[in-house]
Scaffold this active site. Sequence first.
Site, PDB file in Angstrom:
ATOM      1  N   LYS A 202      -2.285 -15.175-104.804  1.00 54.23           N
ATOM      2  CA  LYS A 202      -3.057 -14.772-105.980  1.00 54.23           C
ATOM      3  C   LYS A 202      -2.056 -14.322-107.038  1.00 54.23           C
ATOM      4  O   LYS A 202      -1.084 -13.636-106.713  1.00 54.23           O
ATOM      5  CB  LYS A 202      -3.996 -13.610-105.634  1.00 54.23           C
ATOM      6  CG  LYS A 202      -4.897 -13.183-106.794  1.00 54.23           C
ATOM      7  CD  LYS A 202      -5.701 -11.926-106.431  1.00 54.23           C
ATOM      8  CE  LYS A 202      -6.697 -11.587-107.541  1.00 54.23           C
ATOM      9  NZ  LYS A 202      -7.219 -10.214-107.398  1.00 54.23           N
ATOM     10  N   HIS A 221      -9.952  -0.669-103.361  1.00 56.94           N
ATOM     11  CA  HIS A 221     -10.359  -1.585-102.291  1.00 56.94           C
ATOM     12  C   HIS A 221      -9.292  -1.605-101.185  1.00 56.94           C
ATOM     13  O   HIS A 221      -8.182  -1.112-101.380  1.00 56.94           O
ATOM     14  CB  HIS A 221     -10.532  -3.013-102.836  1.00 56.94           C
ATOM     15  CG  HIS A 221      -9.241  -3.644-103.276  1.00 56.94           C
ATOM     16  ND1 HIS A 221      -8.570  -3.252-104.417  1.00 56.94           N
ATOM     17  CD2 HIS A 221      -8.480  -4.630-102.726  1.00 56.94           C
ATOM     18  CE1 HIS A 221      -7.460  -3.949-104.546  1.00 56.94           C
ATOM     19  NE2 HIS A 221      -7.369  -4.802-103.538  1.00 56.94           N
TER      20      HIS A 221
END
Length: 335
Positions: A202, A221
């Site tokens: 990513k 997260h």
Amino acid sequence: MEVERVQEIASLSNLKGTIPSEFIRLENEQPAITTKLGVLLEVPVIDLSNPDRQSLVASVAEASKNWGIFQVVNHGITNELIAELQKVGREFFELPQKEKEVIAKPIGYNGVEGYGTKLQKEVEGKKGWVDHLFHKVWPPSAINYHFWPKNPPSYREVNEQYAQSLIPVADNLLGLLSSGLGLEDGDIKQGLGGEDLVYMLKINYYPPCPCPELALGVAPHTDMSSITILVPNEVQGLQVFKDDVWYDVAYIPNALIIHIGDQVEVLSNGKYKSVFHRTTVNKDKTRMSWPMFLEPPTEFEVGPIPKLISEDNPPKYKTKKFKDYVYCKLNKLPQ
């Protein structure tokens, strides 16, 4: 349906010195209020060239149990290759918008690969100040070159070279994590799908933000991966939640940042902890990062390693297919 890209919004909102309301976090998430200011968290730094394997295993295990994050130096990937990886990624995001949209995620598409902005359900409809590009780089059978930029022309070659250099580093780390639980070196990798382990890259692009004290790049997260191997640029932004406070993580030049992800927490039956983290943005500078997520194949079932389970240590997690885990996580459903 046109998707508004944060990079485009940033160029507009900088003129007004404001940001749209959907990017303004609730008070309990605003960086200015929730960050321990003036303190850089020095997460463990591990020298992978240490010839004393026992000491290396102990360092990795301790960092994974107590922190869920560590940095590795002398990992064997050249500074030049890391600089090239950063250069071609940056050049892609500097292309005209129309050219980037060629590899955007198609409307109605359920995968994560491609150029995009929104990734998962956000609480209260809030958005992260980030655009991203996802694509798999390993194994060859998992790669879809449609989602790889054609521009800059050296993008593919550099990313393939980086993937090849990263595989031995990842194998070494998974072996050290395995040994730290008293298992055979290969047990954790086998518990993730062995040679079918998927490397998902990513690239995060966080443009300058006029109100960095109110926005987040990525909300708090833990990673769904087994481990994440991350290259940041020089702009500070990674934060870790420790002792009920958010801290900026101190960067070390040319180190790789290793996150323990959910799948290793599951495999270890909770001995290793997935790190709770988020990213902040900068008023004047573009921040970028290159996390590589090591993920089980979608149909592969992950659960606590049987050798770690006993009457005294029953399983704390369900065994489930990785795709089902991902679906629940992205849709904020209970696991």
